[in-house]
Design an enzyme around this catalytic site. Structure first.
Site, PDB file in Angstrom:
ATOM      1  CG  ASP A  11      -1.855   1.122   1.350  1.00 27.96           C
ATOM      2  OD1 ASP A  11      -1.759   2.085   0.559  1.00 27.96           O
ATOM      3  OD2 ASP A  11      -2.717   1.069   2.253  1.00 27.96           O
ATOM      4  N   GLY A  33      -9.126   3.538  -7.812  1.00 26.33           N
ATOM      5  CA  GLY A  33      -7.805   2.927  -7.741  1.00 26.33           C
ATOM      6  C   GLY A  33      -6.885   3.613  -6.751  1.00 26.33           C
ATOM      7  CG  ASP A  35      -6.778   9.944  -8.051  1.00 23.57           C
ATOM      8  OD1 ASP A  35      -6.251  10.663  -7.183  1.00 23.57           O
ATOM      9  OD2 ASP A  35      -7.498  10.393  -8.962  1.00 23.57           O
ATOM     10  CB  VAL A 125      -9.762   2.637 -14.713  1.00 22.38           C
ATOM     11  CG1 VAL A 125     -10.384   1.892 -13.559  1.00 22.38           C
ATOM     12  CG2 VAL A 125      -9.217   3.969 -14.277  1.00 22.38           C
TER      13      VAL A 125
END
Length: 180
Positions: A11, A33, A35, A125
């Site tokens: 992370d 995602g 962001d 994406v």
């Protein structure tokens, strides 16, 4: 001595580095995602900083980068960079992805930072093929580090094992080639 480029699976929002890079959309106002994860972890201060940047300069086009405070993150700052949406490779996507990495590195240096963590920009994406994106990331960062000594640590932070393996393979391959 630790290598200047490393791969981590995990992370990005939990890292204690000078700068984390956000794979932002052009609005800079958060999204899905990585962001969305960065905006959630950083809290409302990050959104406020992004709104100020947007008021001053408008949207951030693909390949460009801007820097803000980091809000509640352990990092000192967040560099928001907009990668290209994949359209099959015929719309300068590779150049725009290189620009996103290069401009992020230059912005970190211009602000006196020495450690930076990147996600796999444009591979969610935005649909950029992971192997091609990883190769662009590693090659662009490596070329930059050869010419400019300021950055001491660059982390490629991967969400999944598949992506981490791609980056690790490229770094190992690059190390073998430079040893020849």
């Amino acid at each position: 001595m630790q290598p200047r480029m490393q791969v981590l699976q995990g992370d990005i929002t939990t890292l204690e580095v000078d700068v984390i890079v956000n794979a932002a959309n052009s609005s800079l106002l958060g999204g899905g995602g990585v962001d969305g994860a960065i905006h959630r972890a950083a809290g409302p201060e990050l959104l406020k900083a992004c709104q100020q940047v947007r008021q001053q300069q408008g949207e951030c086009p693909p390949g460009h980068s801007v820097i803000t405070t980091a809000g509640n993150l352990r990092a000192k700052a967040v560099i928001h960079t907009v990668g290209p949406v994949w359209h099959g490779g015929g719309e300068h996507e590779a150049r725009l992805l290189e620009d996103a990495y290069r401009n992020s590195l230059l912005l970190a240096e211009a602000n006196g930072y020495t450690s930076i963590a990147f996600p796999a920009i444009s591979t969610g994406v935005y649909g950029y093929p992971k192997p091609a994106a990883a190769e662009i990331a590693v090659n662009t960062v490596s070329a930059h580090l050869i010419r400019r000594p300021q950055l001491q640590q660059v982390l490629f932070v991967c969400f999944d094992a598949e992506t981490a393996h791609l980056y690790q393979h490229l770094l190992t391959q690059q190390g073998e080639e430079s040893a020849k």
